[in-house]
Write an enzyme that holds these catalytic residues in place. Structure first.
Site, PDB file in Angstrom:
ATOM      1  N   ARG A   1       0.958  -2.987   7.907  1.00  0.00           N
ATOM      2  CA  ARG A   1       0.680  -1.554   7.862  1.00  0.00           C
ATOM      3  C   ARG A   1      -0.707  -1.296   7.299  1.00  0.00           C
ATOM      4  O   ARG A   1      -1.401  -2.224   6.890  1.00  0.00           O
ATOM      5  CB  ARG A   1       1.763  -0.828   7.060  1.00  0.00           C
ATOM      6  CG  ARG A   1       1.987  -1.557   5.731  1.00  0.00           C
ATOM      7  CD  ARG A   1       2.299  -0.722   4.578  1.00  0.00           C
ATOM      8  NE  ARG A   1       1.293   0.262   4.304  1.00  0.00           N
ATOM      9  CZ  ARG A   1       0.175   0.028   3.624  1.00  0.00           C
ATOM     10  NH1 ARG A   1      -0.137  -1.183   3.174  1.00  0.00           N
ATOM     11  NH2 ARG A   1      -0.685   0.996   3.399  1.00  0.00           N
TER      12      ARG A   1
ATOM     13  N   ALA B   1      -4.075   1.544   8.168  1.00  0.00           N
ATOM     14  CA  ALA B   1      -4.799   1.840   9.416  1.00  0.00           C
ATOM     15  C   ALA B   1      -5.672   0.688   9.927  1.00  0.00           C
ATOM     16  O   ALA B   1      -5.486   0.218  11.054  1.00  0.00           O
ATOM     17  CB  ALA B   1      -5.594   3.127   9.235  1.00  0.00           C
TER      18      ALA B   1
ATOM     19  N   ARG C   1       2.504   3.121  16.810  1.00  0.00           N
ATOM     20  CA  ARG C   1       2.274   4.079  15.718  1.00  0.00           C
ATOM     21  C   ARG C   1       1.139   5.009  16.157  1.00  0.00           C
ATOM     22  O   ARG C   1       0.017   4.553  16.403  1.00  0.00           O
ATOM     23  CB  ARG C   1       1.912   3.357  14.398  1.00  0.00           C
ATOM     24  CG  ARG C   1       3.068   2.504  13.857  1.00  0.00           C
ATOM     25  CD  ARG C   1       2.899   2.194  12.385  1.00  0.00           C
ATOM     26  NE  ARG C   1       3.206   3.336  11.551  1.00  0.00           N
ATOM     27  CZ  ARG C   1       2.914   3.413  10.250  1.00  0.00           C
ATOM     28  NH1 ARG C   1       2.308   2.399   9.660  1.00  0.00           N
ATOM     29  NH2 ARG C   1       3.208   4.480   9.548  1.00  0.00           N
TER      30      ARG C   1
ATOM     31  N   GLN D   1       4.787   2.944  -0.857  1.00  0.00           N
ATOM     32  CA  GLN D   1       3.641   2.027  -0.742  1.00  0.00           C
ATOM     33  C   GLN D   1       2.835   1.978  -2.039  1.00  0.00           C
ATOM     34  O   GLN D   1       2.212   0.960  -2.350  1.00  0.00           O
ATOM     35  CB  GLN D   1       2.716   2.462   0.409  1.00  0.00           C
ATOM     36  CG  GLN D   1       3.282   2.235   1.789  1.00  0.00           C
ATOM     37  CD  GLN D   1       4.026   3.444   2.325  1.00  0.00           C
ATOM     38  OE1 GLN D   1       4.589   4.219   1.567  1.00  0.00           O
ATOM     39  NE2 GLN D   1       4.041   3.609   3.629  1.00  0.00           N
TER      40      GLN D   1
ATOM     41  N   ASP E   1      -6.162   7.700   7.824  1.00  0.00           N
ATOM     42  CA  ASP E   1      -5.655   7.123   9.083  1.00  0.00           C
ATOM     43  C   ASP E   1      -6.404   7.673  10.288  1.00  0.00           C
ATOM     44  O   ASP E   1      -6.431   7.053  11.361  1.00  0.00           O
ATOM     45  CB  ASP E   1      -4.154   7.392   9.220  1.00  0.00           C
ATOM     46  CG  ASP E   1      -3.389   6.518   8.229  1.00  0.00           C
ATOM     47  OD1 ASP E   1      -3.306   6.899   7.043  1.00  0.00           O
ATOM     48  OD2 ASP E   1      -2.938   5.432   8.642  1.00  0.00           O
TER      49      ASP E   1
ATOM     50  N   ASN F   1      -3.802  11.364   6.384  1.00  0.00           N
ATOM     51  CA  ASN F   1      -3.455  10.213   5.537  1.00  0.00           C
ATOM     52  C   ASN F   1      -1.968  10.336   5.178  1.00  0.00           C
ATOM     53  O   ASN F   1      -1.287  11.286   5.592  1.00  0.00           O
ATOM     54  CB  ASN F   1      -4.356  10.173   4.290  1.00  0.00           C
ATOM     55  CG  ASN F   1      -4.234   8.862   3.539  1.00  0.00           C
ATOM     56  OD1 ASN F   1      -4.290   7.796   4.137  1.00  0.00           O
ATOM     57  ND2 ASN F   1      -4.015   8.911   2.237  1.00  0.00           N
ATOM     58  N   LYS F   2      -1.486   9.385   4.435  1.00  0.00           N
ATOM     59  CA  LYS F   2      -0.060   9.325   4.075  1.00  0.00           C
ATOM     60  C   LYS F   2       0.451  10.662   3.569  1.00  0.00           C
ATOM     61  O   LYS F   2      -0.236  11.355   2.815  1.00  0.00           O
ATOM     62  CB  LYS F   2       0.119   8.235   3.007  1.00  0.00           C
ATOM     63  CG  LYS F   2       1.524   8.008   2.516  1.00  0.00           C
ATOM     64  CD  LYS F   2       2.543   7.783   3.606  1.00  0.00           C
ATOM     65  CE  LYS F   2       2.217   6.628   4.528  1.00  0.00           C
ATOM     66  NZ  LYS F   2       3.019   6.645   5.780  1.00  0.00           N
TER      67      LYS F   2
HETATM   68  O1  MRU Z   1       2.428   4.221   6.885  1.00  0.00           O
HETATM   69  P1  MRU Z   1       1.350   3.347   6.306  1.00  0.00           P
HETATM   70  O2  MRU Z   1       1.779   2.582   5.118  1.00  0.00           O
HETATM   71  O3  MRU Z   1       0.693   2.490   7.369  1.00  0.00           O
HETATM   72  O4  MRU Z   1       0.252   4.397   5.844  1.00  0.00           O
HETATM   73  C1  MRU Z   1      -0.961   3.926   5.320  1.00  0.00           C
HETATM   74  C2  MRU Z   1      -1.827   4.975   4.775  1.00  0.00           C
HETATM   75  O5  MRU Z   1      -1.585   6.151   4.903  1.00  0.00           O
HETATM   76  C3  MRU Z   1      -3.100   4.506   4.139  1.00  0.00           C
HETATM   77  O6  MRU Z   1      -3.451   5.340   3.082  1.00  0.00           O
HETATM   78  C4  MRU Z   1      -4.184   4.550   5.212  1.00  0.00           C
HETATM   79  O7  MRU Z   1      -3.787   3.796   6.329  1.00  0.00           O
HETATM   80  C5  MRU Z   1      -5.476   4.076   4.723  1.00  0.00           C
HETATM   81  S1  MRU Z   1      -5.456   2.326   4.624  1.00  0.00           S
HETATM   82  C6  MRU Z   1      -6.945   1.672   4.341  1.00  0.00           C
END
Ligand code: MRU
Length: 344
Positions: free
Chosen positions: A44, A46, A86, A193, A234, A244-245
């Site tokens: 996981r 981005a 995704r 996470q 993302d 983002n998350k």
């Molecule tokens: O669902 P995930 O765990 O893939 O989400 C990841 C995030 O939202 C990170 O903050 C984002 O990808 C930046 S990673 C360098």
């Protein structure tokens, strides 16, 4: 530490769903393994899913094909299959497109050569990502003062990229420079996470970290306990809106209210300049059981209660202080400055 390894022509990854309890390495043997690893968030973050998916295409290409035409037809299907896994992080589509363009430019070559082209492109994307992370760290470090308390959300570290991360690359660079910093890590419901991955990464690298529940950040801001916020991204639009998350938007709103700088760290591959505004970003919706349970293990709500589970949210550009990229730090007005630094 790396989250994926390509060694002796084989692709391995650390299963991030098992962290921090166990460090389990798995091998991706087939395209379907790669798809499932990305879908289940075993791999996981981005930038990392882009790099990993590029290697997955190589793993796929090692299978039997009847002709060059057959190869190209099935290759196109494999690209779409992985891309739709995704939808929010643009790095996935970006990396797959890059491999696809390299293959398409050589489609008349023998299949053995096409396989090599896929592998070379995947390795180039991988090596480049390591450098992009390092540059983000260098630029971001200049914004950090010794004594800073920094809040981060989700995981944007080495588990989310091929290098030291994006947001966490800044933190690692400041820590390596001898600055006395301390990190507050949001646990990041529902898949945790922040708790499982960010707290694990930072403590493993001796960066002082305190884990908090997501709903505790505002009170820390009100008590002047947070000097800066740095998160990953993302997808970032031409206007500077940032996906983002889920939960990042609330952090940004709270930061604006308390007048705390809110930084986003991301490589150029996270920008999607075809999108004018954040409303156009596709937001992944995930299974309701992720909300009704803790990691599928403990039931915390009635089994049939309706739940809502968007995996990402969009922080409007006006709440972002600056975006730390591998090409430098972008400040408002974002529309003009993103165009200048990232271009089309
Ligand atoms: O669902 P995930 O765990 O893939 O989400 C990841 C995030 O939202 C990170 O903050 C984002 O990808 C930046 S990673 C360098």
């Amino acid at each position: 530490m790396n989250a994926i390894k390509f060694k002796n022509n084989r692709l391995f990854y650390i299963d991030q769903t098992a962290l921090p309890v166990k460090e389990v390495w798995k091998e991706c043997l087939r395209l379907e393994d790669g798809w499932s690893a990305i879908k289940k968030l075993e791999v996981r973050g981005a930038p990392l899913i882009g790099v990993f998916a590029a290697y997955c295409l190589y793993i796929w290409s090692k299978g039997p094909v009847s002709s060059g035409k057959d190869f190209m037809r099935r290759f196109a299907r494999a690209v779409v299959y992985l891309r739709e896994c995704r939808p929010t992080a643009v790095n996935l589509a970006w990396a797959l497109k890059r491999v696809m363009l390299a293959v398409e430019a050589n489609q008349d070559k023998p299949v053995t050569q096409l396989r090599e082209i896929i592998l070379n492109e995947a390795q180039a994307i991988h090596d480049e990502d390591v450098l992009l992370c390092a540059r983000i760290g260098e630029y971001g470090n200049k914004l950090i003062k010794s004594g800073d308390n920094i809040l981060t959300h989700c995981n944007a570290g080495f588990l989310a990229t091929s290098g030291d991360g994006t947001a966490l690359s800044v933190i690692y660079a400041a820590h390596a420079a001898g600055k006395k910093i301390h990190v507050f890590a949001d646990e990041t419901r529902p898949l945790l996470q922040g708790a499982r991955l960010t707290a694990w990464e930072l403590s493993r690298n001796n960066v002082p970290v305190t884990l908090i529940c997501d709903n505790m950040a505002a009170v820390l801001m009100a008590k002047d306990k947070i000097d800066k916020i740095i998160v990953g991204a993302d997808r970032i639009t031409a206007a500077g809106d940032v996906a983002n998350k889920i939960g990042t938007y609330s952090v940004a709103v709270n930061a604006a209210y308390h007048k705390i700088p809110f930084y986003v760290a991301a490589p150029f591959s996270t920008f999607d300049l075809t999108l004018k505004s954040g409303d156009e970003i596709p937001i992944e919706e995930r299974a309701h059981d992720e909300v009704r349970t803790v990691l599928g293990k403990v039931t915390i709500a009635p089994k049939k209660v309706n739940a809502y589970n968007p995996s990402f949210d969009v922080t409007p550009a006006k709440l972002v202080t600056a975006i730390i990229t591998d090409r430098g730090v972008v400040y408002p007005p974002f529309k003009q400055n993103i165009k200048k630094l990232i271009g089309q």
